[in-house]
Design an enzyme around this catalytic site. Structure first.
Site, short mmCIF file in Angstrom:
data_model
loop_
_atom_site.label_atom_id
_atom_site.label_comp_id
_atom_site.label_asym_id
_atom_site.label_seq_id
_atom_site.Cartn_x
_atom_site.Cartn_y
_atom_site.Cartn_z
N GLY A 10 11.60 -36.32 -135.82
CA GLY A 10 12.78 -35.46 -135.97
C GLY A 10 13.80 -35.68 -134.88
O GLY A 10 14.39 -34.72 -134.36
N ALA A 11 14.05 -36.94 -134.54
CA ALA A 11 14.89 -37.25 -133.39
C ALA A 11 16.34 -37.54 -133.74
O ALA A 11 17.11 -37.95 -132.88
CB ALA A 11 14.30 -38.44 -132.63
N SER A 13 18.50 -35.24 -134.95
CA SER A 13 19.34 -34.05 -134.83
C SER A 13 18.67 -33.02 -133.95
O SER A 13 17.49 -33.14 -133.61
CB SER A 13 19.63 -33.44 -136.22
OG SER A 13 18.42 -32.99 -136.81
N GLY A 14 19.43 -32.00 -133.56
CA GLY A 14 18.88 -30.86 -132.86
C GLY A 14 18.19 -31.19 -131.55
O GLY A 14 18.58 -32.09 -130.81
N GLY A 16 15.27 -32.45 -131.02
CA GLY A 16 14.59 -33.75 -130.97
C GLY A 16 15.53 -34.83 -130.48
O GLY A 16 15.17 -35.66 -129.64
N SER A 139 7.20 -22.15 -131.90
CA SER A 139 8.28 -21.17 -131.78
C SER A 139 7.69 -19.83 -131.38
O SER A 139 6.53 -19.53 -131.67
CB SER A 139 9.01 -21.02 -133.11
OG SER A 139 10.01 -20.03 -133.04
N TYR A 163 8.54 -20.30 -142.85
CA TYR A 163 8.78 -20.93 -141.56
C TYR A 163 7.94 -20.29 -140.47
O TYR A 163 7.30 -20.98 -139.66
CB TYR A 163 10.27 -20.83 -141.19
CG TYR A 163 10.59 -21.46 -139.85
CD1 TYR A 163 10.70 -22.84 -139.72
CD2 TYR A 163 10.75 -20.67 -138.71
CE1 TYR A 163 10.97 -23.42 -138.48
CE2 TYR A 163 11.02 -21.24 -137.49
CZ TYR A 163 11.13 -22.61 -137.38
OH TYR A 163 11.39 -23.17 -136.14
#
Length: 283
Positions: A10-11, A13-14, A16, A139, A163
């Protein structure tokens, strides 16, 4: 720790993406796993340009797809003799109930089973790594895990609940993983980036969207702040030898999701799902 070989999912965006920039700036050698190869290559090029480091290697991989994970891991194993850090970061939230091509609810498949399968596939490289570490992005916004209805086949679909339960599962799974890796001297920790506007909630509508927008503006943290603990757990000498712990803002934090029974049940659930997917692939 500057020469560490780090794989990040997941690198593109965000947090990552931000963690990849931070680690490259510290001299880490990066492997970026991205669903979209072209987006991954664009991020890799930008990292090299901005940090002056070698461009990260990009490997295509969809964490919701068992076949894609196998192919991704095979490529990584073929091209690397070791891995020092694995960052399980890729995560999604879906507005509507969706399933993978093999019939598994998409959020659970990506956020939970994807972490389990990729980690298992890459363990041989981590065992050859230098004081290897696994960092799982969980989280503080977690809870409501229903072992008897993980895929919302009985409950009405709720994107927030799906989630939250995936993030509780991440923690339970990490503690079971840490126990299994104790003798291998591989550390496994979970962390929370805090409330960061990464686009995870972009598909929400109505009051929920408005609520999250206001909440993020008031209490939100920057992407750099959210990624900081990932980078710290991956590279810092201060995190050496620590395993089976939950971190928020670089601080060890109590986790309410503890207990051998639930941890082992979570592990068994992941193992059963992966075995089922392998049988389907073989048919």
């Amino acid at each position: 720790m500057s020469s560490r070989r780090v794989l990040i999912t997941g690198a593109t965006s965000g947090i990552g993406r931000e963690a990849a920039f931070q680690m490259a700036a510290q001299g880490a050698s990066l492997i970026l796993v991205a669903r979209d190869q072209s987006r991954g290559e664009a991020v890799a090029s930008e990292i090299a340009k901005q940090t002056g480091s070698a461009a990260p290697v990009v490997v295509a991989g969809d964490l919701s797809d068992a076949d894609s994970i196998r192919a991704c891991a095979a490529t990584v194993r073929r091209e690397n003799d070791r891995l020092d850090v694995l960052v399980n970061n890729a995560g999604i939230q879906q507005l509507s109930l969706q399933e993978t091509p093999d019939g598994i609810e998409l959020v659970f498949a990506t956020n939970v089973l994807g972490y389990h399968q990729l980690t298992q596939e890459l363990l041989p490289l981590l065992e050859r790594g230098e004081r290897a570490r696994i960092v799982t992005v969980a989280s503080t916004y977690a809870g409501g895990l229903d072992f008897d209805d993980l895929e919302f086949k009985r409950r009405p679909w709720d994107n927030i609940k799906s989630y939250r339960q995936s993030k509780q599962a991440n923690r339970l799974w990490t503690w079971a993983l840490a126990r299994r890796l104790r003798d291998k001297k591989i550390a496994a920790n979970a962390m929370s980036p805090g409330l960061v506007d990464t686009g995870l909630y972009r598909d929400m509508k109505g009051l929920r969207r408005a609520f999250m927008t206001v909440l993020t503006k008031i209490f939100g943290r920057s992407v750099a702040q959210g990624a900081d603990t990932i980078t710290w757990l991956a590279l810092s000498p201060e995190a050496e030898g620590k395993s089976g712990l939950f971190y928020v803002e670089r601080k060890e934090t109590a986790c309410q999701f503890r207990g051998d029974t639930d941890e082992e049940r979570m592990w068994s659930v992941c193992e059963d799902y992966i075995a089922r997917r392998q049988r389907r692939a073989a048919e």
